[in-house]
Design a protein around this motif. Structure first.
Motif, short mmCIF file in Angstrom:
data_model
loop_
_atom_site.label_atom_id
_atom_site.label_comp_id
_atom_site.label_asym_id
_atom_site.label_seq_id
_atom_site.Cartn_x
_atom_site.Cartn_y
_atom_site.Cartn_z
N TYR B 270 0.84 -1.21 0.00
CA TYR B 270 0.00 0.00 0.00
C TYR B 270 0.87 1.26 0.00
O TYR B 270 1.07 1.88 1.04
N PRO B 271 1.41 1.64 -1.17
CA PRO B 271 2.26 2.84 -1.16
C PRO B 271 1.48 4.13 -0.92
O PRO B 271 1.97 5.06 -0.31
N VAL B 272 0.23 4.17 -1.39
CA VAL B 272 -0.56 5.40 -1.25
C VAL B 272 -1.70 5.17 -0.27
O VAL B 272 -2.65 4.46 -0.57
N THR B 273 -1.56 5.71 0.92
CA THR B 273 -2.64 5.61 1.90
C THR B 273 -2.82 6.97 2.55
O THR B 273 -2.01 7.87 2.35
N PHE B 274 -3.85 7.07 3.35
CA PHE B 274 -4.07 8.31 4.10
C PHE B 274 -2.83 8.65 4.93
O PHE B 274 -2.43 9.80 5.05
N GLY B 354 0.64 12.69 -6.08
CA GLY B 354 1.15 12.58 -7.45
C GLY B 354 2.52 11.93 -7.48
O GLY B 354 2.76 11.01 -8.27
N LEU B 355 3.42 12.38 -6.60
CA LEU B 355 4.79 11.85 -6.63
C LEU B 355 4.83 10.39 -6.20
O LEU B 355 5.64 9.60 -6.71
N LEU B 356 3.95 10.02 -5.27
CA LEU B 356 3.90 8.60 -4.86
C LEU B 356 3.41 7.74 -6.01
O LEU B 356 3.94 6.66 -6.27
N LYS B 357 2.38 8.24 -6.69
CA LYS B 357 1.83 7.49 -7.83
C LYS B 357 2.89 7.32 -8.93
O LYS B 357 2.97 6.28 -9.57
N VAL B 391 10.64 16.38 -0.75
CA VAL B 391 9.20 16.62 -0.89
C VAL B 391 8.66 17.34 0.35
O VAL B 391 7.81 18.23 0.24
N GLY B 392 9.18 17.00 1.52
CA GLY B 392 8.78 17.68 2.74
C GLY B 392 9.07 19.17 2.64
O GLY B 392 8.22 20.01 2.97
N LEU B 393 10.26 19.52 2.16
CA LEU B 393 10.63 20.94 2.06
C LEU B 393 9.80 21.64 0.98
O LEU B 393 9.39 22.79 1.15
N ILE B 394 9.53 20.92 -0.12
CA ILE B 394 8.69 21.51 -1.18
C ILE B 394 7.30 21.83 -0.62
O ILE B 394 6.76 22.92 -0.80
#
Lengths: 280, 423
Positions: B270-274, B354-357, B391-394
């Motif tokens: 499950y790469p994309v979850t809440f 988007g980046l995870l997908k 991504v955190g900093l973005i």
């Protein structure tokens, strides 16, 4: 405005770096701790019989153990052929928390060189078992040379897996082969001793000796079993030595000895023992 | 067209100024000002407890606090007292201030009304778990209960004022006492009814109802919708139900089990979850990405009060606790900051999703310790993967960019509000 508050921004940036650092510096330690902290539901009990035994060696023992615990343990037998191929029989029941897996060898002959080779074959079987069943912790029981094979495996190969060993019971295992004089150290003992620090530090070891005379169980000398202490003490979490005497305490019968079966129930099996009819 | 737009914009600004300078908003600001010290103290102590003194705290683990701090459990109890007792006064203070203010009495009279309202509110929130004894359910007395407490305060203040409307000053005291007694008896009756149906007080029933729409999801639209609703709850002064770092327990565990057995972050179940999207990248500084607001205010605001509150809120904000900021600025019930409060998390969700997908971002699989500074969550949760940090900093930069114009706009409106109130 930004220029005016340059100092504050520098302070803020410094604070962020300061908060980042402890996490960054301990990152690998934390990740490793996470990996080992989460244990899988399944933790098999892997048994390795002594020389000249087939993987069917423990069929009777497993039936006996299953009579005494509330959770039944399914049984899988693995035979490692001399070319490294594996032959399976029996099967693991779905959602069995502690299946019993017996690993035997086509060439199960005695002898120091054979034991080193069997430890390598065991690694092949373990690799496959772990990748199929995805467990990350297990317990093991080795009878006679089986105890040596398991110890060698834990010293030489276990660290290659993300798997921890919970408990090991070695029954009548000759850590100094058949040498009666404890001052004479065999090659096997020297190897085990030299590599002892690679043993998993979370492991609890029980070494059980049989006693038909005051010096041996008929085949393996007491002193050879007792030298296991030099190998394990200080390298593993706990090491306990137990000696069993009485009938069926000769070397070959040890796995069927009622006292030893009780020890297995108590120390190796996770299913609760069936409650006795009357409390004392 | 342009003039129409201008007119429309003017209408919106006028509406905002009307609201922000209205008596009701003034009352709400008063309540928030009164509870701010309680909220701040409680948040600072919570940060110490969660981050440094409990075993899943970021600083506890990384600084090895257990190894060098003697009397750990004593310290924990000490800071828990500092955290919980002020927090448990929040709803009570809110109730008291509201009733006092709405009654428009002075001196002892208004105190009577305030105390009556507090008694009434407490009666709605007793726990029936301990038999017939009246014990209180702690959380209901905190910020979680503020909304209901303000309602009760308003009701009590309003009724007593109304009842007293036609009496002369000599009989006032007796009238107030009589009505206060009546109110207390009324609330005792309602409280009794509440106990019949729930064991933990009215606030919790209210919240059970509020949390109903929140389901675990892997769909972008559902994530955006839940984030919006959660933000909206916070804005109207309710605890949004989405706890940080505590969602999708099952899929997180499965991801985690996969990493342990495969020793690889590729092909996670499950790469994309809440959890990997919203918890990790849309809660910097707390709900609403308010770390972005903190930075935007420090960059753009000249308002002394706003800057002071922001500096005070910085430390809890770095541990993702933003109640001091929400209450102090205030962001709560303030539409100007409400808009970016809702938008900033949406932007982060879009980016992370988007980046995870696309597979450019390594998902968070390791459990996140409490009080990790928000922008570092993606990095530490992925076992130190650089993409998480970038991504955190973005996301942080984008949230600053979203808040920035609203900080400027707020400053402009404040000028008009002051003019209006001084008229």
């Amino acid at each position: 405005m930004i220029k005016k508050r340059y100092g504050w921004w520098l302070l803020l940036f410094g604070l962020c770096v300061l908060l980042f650092l402890p996490g960054y510096l301990t990152l690998s330690k934390q990740t490793e701790a996470f990996k080992t902290s989460k244990k899988t539901y399944m933790a098999p009990l892997i048994m390795v019989p002594g020389s000249s035994a087939t993987p069917n060696r423990y069929d009777g023992l497993v039936t006996e153990l299953n009579k005494k615990t509330t959770v039944k343990h399914s049984l899988l037998r693995v035979l490692v052929k001399t070319d490294g191929q594996l032959k399976f029989s029996g099967k693991i029941r779905a959602r069995d928390p502690q299946p019993i897996i017996v690993v035997g060898f086509e060439n199960s002959a005695d002898g120091e060189q054979n034991i080193y080779q069997q430890a390598k074959w065991f690694n092949i079987a373990f690799k496959r078992l772990q990748s199929v069943y995805q467990f990350n912790h297990f317990s093991a029981l080795g009878h006679s040379n089986g105890g040596l094979i398991l110890t060698l495996f834990m010293e030489e190969n276990l660290s290659k897996y993300n798997v921890t060993a919970d408990r090991l019971m070695a029954i009548g295992s000759p850590f100094n082969m058949e040498e009666k004089d404890r001052n004479v150290k065999t090659g096997m003992y020297n190897t085990l001793y030299k590599q002892r620090l690679y043993l998993p530090s979370s492991l609890t070891v029980y070494s059980v000796a049989g006693g038909t005379s005051l010096k041996s169980d008929g085949i393996v000398p007491d002193s050879s079993v007792a030298l296991g202490r030099n190998v394990f003490q200080g390298s593993v979490k706990h090491y306990t030595e137990i000696t069993v005497t009485g009938s069926t305490s000769n070397h070959a019968d040890l796995p069927e000895n009622p006292q030893i079966i009780k020890l297995m129930e108590q120390y190796l099996l996770t299913g609760k023992p069936k409650s006795s009819s009357k409390p004392n | 067209m342009q003039t129409e737009m201008k007119q429309f914009w003017g209408l919106i600004e006028n509406g905002l100024v009307d609201w922000l300078s209205s008596d009701t908003y003034f009352l709400l600001k008063r309540i928030l000002t009164v509870i701010f010290p309680l909220v701040w103290l409680s948040a600072m102590a919570e940060l110490v407890v969660k981050g440094c003194l409990t075993s899943n705290g970021y600083y506890y683990q990384t600084l090895g606090v257990k190894n060098w701090l003697p009397g750990l459990s004593v310290w924990r109890t000490f800071f828990q007292l500092l955290q919980q007792i002020p927090a448990h006064l929040i709803a009570i203070m809110g109730c008291y201030v509201t009733a006092e203010w709405v009654s428009r009495f002075s001196g002892d009279h208004k105190r009577w009304v305030g105390i009556t309202a507090v008694a009434g509110y407490l009666m709605l929130n007793t726990s029936s778990l301990s038999g017939s004894n009246a014990t209180f359910y702690g959380a209901s007395l905190g910020y979680k209960g503020l909304f209901l407490a303000v309602m009760v305060g308003y009701f009590v203040g309003w009724i007593i004022r109304l009842a007293n409307h036609r009496t002369d000053s000599i009989t006032t005291q007796n009238t107030i006492r009589g009505w206060a007694l009546g109110m207390v008896i009324l609330f005792a009756g309602i409280g009794l009814l509440v106990r019949e149906f729930v064991t933990t007080g009215l606030v919790n029933v209210f919240y059970r109802f509020l949390t109903y729409p929140f389901q675990s999801t892997t769909k972008l639209l559902a994530m955006l919708g839940e984030s919006l609703l959660n933000g909206f709850y916070w804005l109207i002064g309710l605890n949004g139900p989405l706890a940080i770092n505590n969602n999708d327990v099952v899929s997180s565990l499965e991801n985690f089990a996969y990493v342990i057995t495969h020793d690889s972050l590729k092909n996670l179940p499950y790469p994309v979850t809440f959890h990997t999207v919203v918890d990790t990248f849309a809660t910097f500084g707390g709900p609403g990405m308010t770390l972005g607001l903190i930075i935007a205010i420090l960059l753009a605001s000249d308002d002394h009060h706003e800057r002071r509150i922001t500096w005070l809120s910085l430390v809890p904000g770095l541990g993702n606790l933003n109640l001091p900021l929400l209450v102090g600025i205030p962001v709560v019930l303030n539409p100007v900051y409400g808009i970016p409060f809702l938008l900033a998390p949406l932007a982060s969700i879009g980016i992370a999703f988007g980046l995870l997908k696309l597979g450019w971002l390594v998902p968070v699989v390791y459990p996140l310790y409490n009080a990790i500074p928000g922008p570092f969550q993606g990095f530490f949760g992925s076992g130190g993967h650089l993409s998480g940090l970038i991504v955190g900093l973005i996301c942080l930069l984008v949230s600053v960019a979203i808040y920035y114009p609203f900080v400027k706009w707020n400053a402009r409106l404040q000028g008009r509000i002051e003019e209006r109130r001084s008229e």
